[in-house]
Write a protein that holds these residues in place. Structure first.
Motif, PDB file in Angstrom:
ATOM      1  N   HIS A  17     112.515  29.588  61.861  1.00  0.00           N
ATOM      2  CA  HIS A  17     111.376  30.465  61.608  1.00  0.00           C
ATOM      3  C   HIS A  17     110.251  30.087  62.578  1.00  0.00           C
ATOM      4  O   HIS A  17     110.198  28.955  63.053  1.00  0.00           O
ATOM      5  N   GLY A  21     108.458  24.152  64.460  1.00  0.00           N
ATOM      6  CA  GLY A  21     108.325  22.979  65.336  1.00  0.00           C
ATOM      7  C   GLY A  21     109.426  22.843  66.379  1.00  0.00           C
ATOM      8  O   GLY A  21     109.641  21.758  66.917  1.00  0.00           O
ATOM      9  N   VAL A  42     102.113  22.169  72.029  1.00  0.00           N
ATOM     10  CA  VAL A  42     102.117  23.631  72.004  1.00  0.00           C
ATOM     11  C   VAL A  42     100.697  24.166  71.827  1.00  0.00           C
ATOM     12  O   VAL A  42     100.257  25.066  72.544  1.00  0.00           O
ATOM     13  N   HIS A  43      99.954  23.563  70.850  1.00  0.00           N
ATOM     14  CA  HIS A  43      98.632  24.127  70.548  1.00  0.00           C
ATOM     15  C   HIS A  43      97.617  23.892  71.664  1.00  0.00           C
ATOM     16  O   HIS A  43      96.557  24.485  71.672  1.00  0.00           O
ATOM     17  N   GLY A  59     100.365  30.285  72.076  1.00  0.00           N
ATOM     18  CA  GLY A  59     100.856  29.130  71.312  1.00  0.00           C
ATOM     19  C   GLY A  59     102.163  29.408  70.585  1.00  0.00           C
ATOM     20  O   GLY A  59     102.476  28.770  69.579  1.00  0.00           O
ATOM     21  N   GLY A  83     110.801  31.841  67.427  1.00  0.00           N
ATOM     22  CA  GLY A  83     111.020  32.100  66.003  1.00  0.00           C
ATOM     23  C   GLY A  83     110.577  33.495  65.598  1.00  0.00           C
ATOM     24  O   GLY A  83     111.015  34.011  64.579  1.00  0.00           O
ATOM     25  N   LYS A 135     107.905  18.287  59.851  1.00  0.00           N
ATOM     26  CA  LYS A 135     106.563  18.321  59.244  1.00  0.00           C
ATOM     27  C   LYS A 135     106.520  17.526  57.941  1.00  0.00           C
ATOM     28  O   LYS A 135     105.820  17.920  56.988  1.00  0.00           O
ATOM     29  N   SER A 260     109.025  14.155  61.639  1.00  0.00           N
ATOM     30  CA  SER A 260     107.741  14.758  61.924  1.00  0.00           C
ATOM     31  C   SER A 260     107.597  14.697  63.437  1.00  0.00           C
ATOM     32  O   SER A 260     107.216  13.667  63.990  1.00  0.00           O
TER      33      SER A 260
HETATM   34  N1  LIG Z   1     101.801  18.439  60.989  1.00  0.00           N
HETATM   35  C1  LIG Z   1     102.788  18.742  61.812  1.00  0.00           C
HETATM   36  N2  LIG Z   1     102.652  19.762  62.669  1.00  0.00           N
HETATM   37  C2  LIG Z   1     103.681  20.030  63.503  1.00  0.00           C
HETATM   38  C3  LIG Z   1     104.875  19.288  63.489  1.00  0.00           C
HETATM   39  N3  LIG Z   1     105.708  19.818  64.420  1.00  0.00           N
HETATM   40  C4  LIG Z   1     105.055  20.837  64.992  1.00  0.00           C
HETATM   41  N4  LIG Z   1     103.832  20.973  64.459  1.00  0.00           N
HETATM   42  C5  LIG Z   1     102.793  21.960  64.818  1.00  0.00           C
HETATM   43  O1  LIG Z   1     103.216  23.239  64.403  1.00  0.00           O
HETATM   44  C6  LIG Z   1     102.799  24.238  65.340  1.00  0.00           C
HETATM   45  C7  LIG Z   1     104.013  25.013  65.798  1.00  0.00           C
HETATM   46  O2  LIG Z   1     104.867  24.169  66.526  1.00  0.00           O
HETATM   47  P1  LIG Z   1     105.877  24.719  67.617  1.00  0.00           P
HETATM   48  O3  LIG Z   1     106.628  23.554  68.142  1.00  0.00           O
HETATM   49  O4  LIG Z   1     105.204  25.617  68.579  1.00  0.00           O
HETATM   50  O5  LIG Z   1     106.803  25.605  66.702  1.00  0.00           O
HETATM   51  P2  LIG Z   1     107.970  26.556  67.178  1.00  0.00           P
HETATM   52  O6  LIG Z   1     109.017  26.462  66.138  1.00  0.00           O
HETATM   53  O7  LIG Z   1     108.367  26.235  68.572  1.00  0.00           O
HETATM   54  O8  LIG Z   1     107.267  27.990  67.122  1.00  0.00           O
HETATM   55  P3  LIG Z   1     107.753  29.352  67.831  1.00  0.00           P
HETATM   56  O9  LIG Z   1     108.392  28.981  69.105  1.00  0.00           O
HETATM   57  O10 LIG Z   1     106.544  30.170  68.056  1.00  0.00           O
HETATM   58  O11 LIG Z   1     108.700  29.981  66.881  1.00  0.00           O
HETATM   59  C8  LIG Z   1     102.111  23.481  66.478  1.00  0.00           C
HETATM   60  O12 LIG Z   1     100.735  23.530  66.281  1.00  0.00           O
HETATM   61  C9  LIG Z   1     102.623  22.067  66.326  1.00  0.00           C
HETATM   62  O13 LIG Z   1     101.730  21.091  66.798  1.00  0.00           O
HETATM   63  C10 LIG Z   1     104.987  18.195  62.562  1.00  0.00           C
HETATM   64  O14 LIG Z   1     105.972  17.494  62.491  1.00  0.00           O
HETATM   65  N5  LIG Z   1     103.916  17.984  61.760  1.00  0.00           N
END
Ligand SMILES: Nc1nc2c(ncn2[C@@H]2O[C@H](COP(=O)(O)OP(=O)(O)OP(=O)(O)O)[C@@H](O)[C@H]2O)c(=O)[nH]1
Ligand SMILES: [Mg+2]
Length: 688
Positions: A17, A21, A42-43, A59, A83, A135, A260
């Protein structure tokens, strides 16, 4: 890089989804494997894998990105997928080309709608998976709830391989249930150093309980383990893992790890399990293919010897030229090689070969079976094409594409933009089979169709940033479907002299309405086409499909009906291609008009999260949008509402929800099904 042994290659995708992460995990993988020396987030728009300008600004991941790295003595080809449902084709094509996947779930949000979609996609391609509950550091993290949802929502059999040490912000490490030890991740060096300790005394009981479950599961796949479990004999980790591997490769169990990624915990054990449990190209089932010369169905085994067979699973317009991602199933390829494209029937030459590291390319001299590489020079190639040795043309199973449901009219701003627009749109279509372009002959406008608002927004922005084309856009519109409400039979005889030649064709067709979600089926009894020469019979089939692309009510594609070709007499002296094509087009068109045509509208499955204080207000607004609430689940301080709502009502809803919930509500939605459009929509199109 030396050619790695095939059994030590892992081709896998990261799926989940939105926001679970995936890219953060990918970034950690690149860091711990030494591919990058600084972790980008990413952020901050700094993740290597989110290389597209649009990805960094928003992002989110938009395009599937491939990279390669080494972990211990294994070589990984990794694809980080997006996702967001609008980019689902990226998941589809990656799963089609890969051998395994890591499915990521958020420990707080759990199994979300898009997790269900990607899981279903992976089921369809029978892709073995291991799961990571990410997470674990967040408030409300609850891995047990995720395991339960894996069982109930995904109907999967998860197997926990770790227990968490500490909760939420105190999550510091994991208990490895296989090796029965505690693993801690050093926060002072970005988690690079792992410390192994005895299991903390307060966790010994829980470890024993979960270990028993692990032994029972392993015993399901190995009778010798079952006997030893019954005799209470110790079982070495390697034996346990070998048994679990059997369960993973046959998609009967899905091992679950905890972590995490953002806090740099849990990634290296995941890498070890990717090596141990996910398939190598040799473990992947042979690829079914058709031999074009004799129509024989064969199985292509992963082998560097023998004739080449590769699948083009992605095409990128890179500085105006096609860069083709290839999964090689058999043989070896090198620059200068000529390959046969089974769709076009022509031969194409590889100019250069590359290995991808996100957006960077490394030139290589050769690649072989089991590998994933990119090539330039293949000018005609499109996503889903099979490329094979010219002496042995093959056709692999292609990909299934979801139907676009949103359209947007665009108009170039200046004369210069008008000149550049067609080529830019063509290049964007190379990349994306779910993005289509149509000229509206009545208005002279260019109509873009895609998976959703975001998809088309990204296309329009890329027109500007990647191709320098400025456009004005209309409002997004729903792409309806047409269907019929009663059955009918129609006979059509076409006979006319055109430019001195008499064209003739004659057909009888039958149309039958079908219940919702049945789609379109075209039935042709074998005896009807038996007298026809094969190439004419093939054209008749194509024309029947073609005739269903635009219905008589409003020009939308047809669905939920059966079109039967009941007669098509073959008179070799009179029948012509033009004659039979015209007879088919007229028969279908008139038959549809006589069958009470109507419109179906796309309905979306929606999952909405908002603070509990706003639940009443949100439900009211969904009701006004003809939404059907399907369930509400409560999390601490928040409600999650599942509903189905017509897409027409959902344009611009993000802004509306944000303002109704002071920016605290969010939702995801994906296409669910088509339903009868209400009277006011039918009226707009002049349908009774
Ligand atoms: N608290 C926390 N935040 C996380 C963790 N992993 C990722 N994030 C945050 O969650 C947000 C999304 O992370 P991404 O890695 O971009 O997620 P993604 O699955 O690649 O998202 P899409 O590619 O858009 O589907 C970012 O702001 C990350 O910093 C984690 O283990 N803990
Ligand atoms: Mg991402």
């Amino acid at each position: 890089m030396t050619t790695p042994q095939l059994e030590r290659i892992r081709n896998f995708g990261i799926i989940s989804h939105i926001d679970a992460g995936k890219t953060t995990v990918s970034e950690r993988i690149l860091f711990y494997t030494g591919e990058i020396h600084k972790m980008g987030e990413v952020h901050d728009g700094m993740a290597v894998m989110d290389w597209m300008e649009q990805e960094q600004q928003r992002g989110i991941t938009i395009t599937a990105t491939a990279t390669r790295c080494q972990w211990k003595d294994y070589t990984f080809n990794i694809i980080d997928t997006p996702g967001h449902i609008d980019f689902t084709i990226e998941v589809e094509r990656s799963l089609r080309a890969l051998d395994g996947a890591v499915a990521i779930f958020s420990a707080v949000e759990g199994v979300q709608p898009q997790s269900e979609s990607v899981w279903r996609q992976a089921n369809r391609y029978k892709v073995p998976r291991i799961c990571l509950i990410n997470k674990m550091d967040r408030i409300g993290a609850d891995h047990e709830q995720v395991l339960e949802a894996l069982r109930t929502k995904l109907h999967a059999r998860p197997l926990l391989l770790q227990l968490p040490i500490g909760n939420e912000e105190h999550f510091v490490g994991v208990i490895d249930l296989i090796r029965q030890q505690a693993i801690y991740f050093d926060v002072n060096d970005l988690g690079r150093t792992l410390e192994y300790h005895d299991i903390p005394s307060e966790m010994i009981d829980a470890t024993r309980r979960h270990r028993e479950l692990l032994l029972e599961t392993a015993a399901d796949f190995d009778d010798a383990i079952l006997a030893d479990v019954l005799d209470n004999k110790p079982i070495e980790s390697e034996r346990l893992l070998a048994a679990l591997r059997t369960g993973v490769l046959s998609c009967r169990i899905f091992p679950v790890l905890l972590g995490s990624a953002l806090r740099n915990k849990g990634v290296q054990p995941l890498l070890d399990m990717i090596c141990t449990l996910l398939p190598s190209p040799l473990d992947a089932p042979p690829a079914p293919a058709k031999q074009l010369e004799n129509g024989a169905e064969i199985l292509v085994k992963t082998s560097p010897d023998g004739p080449v067979c590769a699948l083009a699973f992605k095409v990128l317009a890179d500085e105006g030229r096609k860069l083709t991602y290839l999964r090689i199933y058999a043989g070896r390829i090198k620059p200068g090689d000529v390959l046969h494209n089974s769709r076009t029937g022509s031969d194409e030459k590889i100019a250069r070969l590359f290995r991808m590291h996100a957006h960077k390319r490394e030139r290589i001299d050769e690649a072989g079976a089991g590998d994933i590489v990119t090539a330039t020079g293949l000018k005609q190639v499109l996503t889903g094409d099979t490329l094979s040795a010219p002496g042995n043309p093959l056709q692999l199973a292609g990909l299934s594409y979801p139907e676009p449901v949103v359209s947007l009219a665009v108009e170039p701003k200046t004369v210069d933009d008008r000149d550049k627009l067609p080529l830019a749109l063509e290049k964007l279509q190379w990349e994306d089979p779910t993005f289509k372009v149509k000229e509206d002959t009545e208005t002279g406008q260019t109509l873009l169709t895609g998976m959703g608002e975001l998809h088309l927004e990204v296309v329009v922005q890329r027109l500007k940033t990647d191709f320098g084309v400025d456009t004005q856009t209309g409002r997004p519109q729903v792409v309806y479907r047409e269907t019929i409400r009663c059955a009918c039979q129609h006979h059509e005889l076409f006979e006319r002299e055109i430019e001195g030649k008499t064209h003739y064709g004659e057909v009888t067709i039958r149309l039958n309405p079908q219940p919702r979600k049945q789609g379109l089926s075209i039935d042709i009894a074998a005896e009807v086409l038996a007298p026809w020469p094969p190439e004419m019979a093939q054209r008749i089939k194509e024309q029947l499909h073609q005739a269903c692309q635009a219905g008589p009510a409003a020009g939308y594609p047809l669905t939920d009906l059966t079109l039967t070709l009941s007669a098509a007499p073959y008179d070799s002296h009179r029948v012509t291609d033009l004659g039979i094509a015209t007879a088919i087009a007229r028969a279908v068109n008139q038959g549809l008009r006589d069958s009470s045509p109507t419109l179906l509208e796309p309905v979306m499955a929606l999952e909405l999260t908002a603070p509990s204080d706003y639940t009443g207000r949100v439900m009211n607004s969904l009701n006004q949008k003809r939404g059907q609430i399907e369930g509400i689940t409560s999390r601490p301080g928040q409600d999650v509402i599942r509903a189905s709502v017509p897409l027409l009502e959902m344009f611009g809803y993000m802004t509306e929800l944000r303002s109704a919930t002071k920016g605290q509500g969010s939702f995801t939605m994906e296409f669910s099904h088509f339903e009868q459009a209400p009277a006011e929509i039918l009226k707009k199109f002049g349908i009774k």
